[in-house]
Motif scaffolding. Structure first.
Motif, PDB file in Angstrom:
ATOM      1  N   LEU A   4      10.339   6.265   2.425  1.00  0.00           N
ATOM      2  CA  LEU A   4      10.079   5.949   1.021  1.00  0.00           C
ATOM      3  C   LEU A   4       8.873   5.026   0.887  1.00  0.00           C
ATOM      4  O   LEU A   4       7.997   5.252   0.043  1.00  0.00           O
ATOM      5  N   PHE A   5       8.798   3.988   1.721  1.00  0.00           N
ATOM      6  CA  PHE A   5       7.661   3.067   1.681  1.00  0.00           C
ATOM      7  C   PHE A   5       6.361   3.767   2.068  1.00  0.00           C
ATOM      8  O   PHE A   5       5.305   3.510   1.486  1.00  0.00           O
ATOM      9  N   LEU A   7       5.651   6.990   1.681  1.00  0.00           N
ATOM     10  CA  LEU A   7       5.283   7.867   0.567  1.00  0.00           C
ATOM     11  C   LEU A   7       4.751   7.071  -0.615  1.00  0.00           C
ATOM     12  O   LEU A   7       3.796   7.486  -1.281  1.00  0.00           O
ATOM     13  N   LEU A   8       5.356   5.925  -0.890  1.00  0.00           N
ATOM     14  CA  LEU A   8       4.881   5.065  -1.968  1.00  0.00           C
ATOM     15  C   LEU A   8       3.459   4.568  -1.665  1.00  0.00           C
ATOM     16  O   LEU A   8       2.597   4.537  -2.553  1.00  0.00           O
ATOM     17  N   GLY A   9       3.197   4.208  -0.411  1.00  0.00           N
ATOM     18  CA  GLY A   9       1.856   3.770  -0.017  1.00  0.00           C
ATOM     19  C   GLY A   9       0.824   4.860  -0.193  1.00  0.00           C
ATOM     20  O   GLY A   9      -0.287   4.613  -0.665  1.00  0.00           O
ATOM     21  N   ARG A  10       1.181   6.081   0.171  1.00  0.00           N
ATOM     22  CA  ARG A  10       0.252   7.206   0.001  1.00  0.00           C
ATOM     23  C   ARG A  10      -0.011   7.498  -1.478  1.00  0.00           C
ATOM     24  O   ARG A  10      -1.126   7.837  -1.858  1.00  0.00           O
ATOM     25  N   LEU A  11       1.035   7.356  -2.294  1.00  0.00           N
ATOM     26  CA  LEU A  11       0.872   7.561  -3.736  1.00  0.00           C
ATOM     27  C   LEU A  11      -0.094   6.532  -4.313  1.00  0.00           C
ATOM     28  O   LEU A  11      -1.009   6.874  -5.069  1.00  0.00           O
ATOM     29  N   LEU A  12       0.095   5.274  -3.955  1.00  0.00           N
ATOM     30  CA  LEU A  12      -0.795   4.221  -4.450  1.00  0.00           C
ATOM     31  C   LEU A  12      -2.229   4.413  -3.957  1.00  0.00           C
ATOM     32  O   LEU A  12      -3.196   4.189  -4.699  1.00  0.00           O
TER      33      LEU A  12
END
Length: 141
Positions: A4-5, A7-12
């Motif tokens: 989750l972290f 994927l969140l980093g890639r989104l940001l």
């Protein structure tokens, strides 16, 4: 949870890259795509203008920059022109207009605020201007 972290980093990261791309394209659009080529008749001494694409303007060409118009390429103000104020805020961040006089350098994308039109000599080709350099640096970052 770790995934989750990640994927969140890639989104940001993707959002930040998109914003940077938008800023670069907006900066590139500030530069005019046309300019008024100033031509003087050798026999009569009278001058005229011709609207040309900035990509066809060569170093050494003489351009007329009317009040309210943007400079298409980095240029030098010629002695035959009166002094004029230029808005360089989009390039330098300076909020106050800059007074340019004979032989002063004017940057592509800056706007002639007047009080009158000026005549300039082109100093740099398209792709070599200060605004192009800024776009390249931001794009590489």
């Amino acid at each position: 949870l770790l995934i989750l972290f990640i994927l969140l980093g890639r989104l940001l990261e993707g959002m930040a890259k998109r914003r940077t791309g938008d800023a670069v394209s907006a900066l590139g659009k500030m530069k005019p795509v046309t300019g008024l080529l100033y031509k003087q008749n050798d026999l009569t001494g009278e001058g005229g203008t011709e609207l040309v694409e900035a990509s066809f303007i060569e170093v050494g060409d003489i351009l007329l920059i009317p009040s309210g118009s943007a400079v298409p390429l980095d240029s030098t103000l010629l002695p035959m022109s009166s002094s004029s104020s230029f808005d360089e805020s989009s390039l330098t961040g300076e909020s106050m207009p800059v007074l340019k006089q004979s032989e002063d350098f004017v940057f592509a994308g800056s706007t002639n605020l007047g009080p009158s039109a000026v005549i300039v000599r082109v100093e740099k080709h398209s792709g070599e201007t200060m605004i192009d350099g800024i776009v390249d640096v931001v794009r590489d970052a």
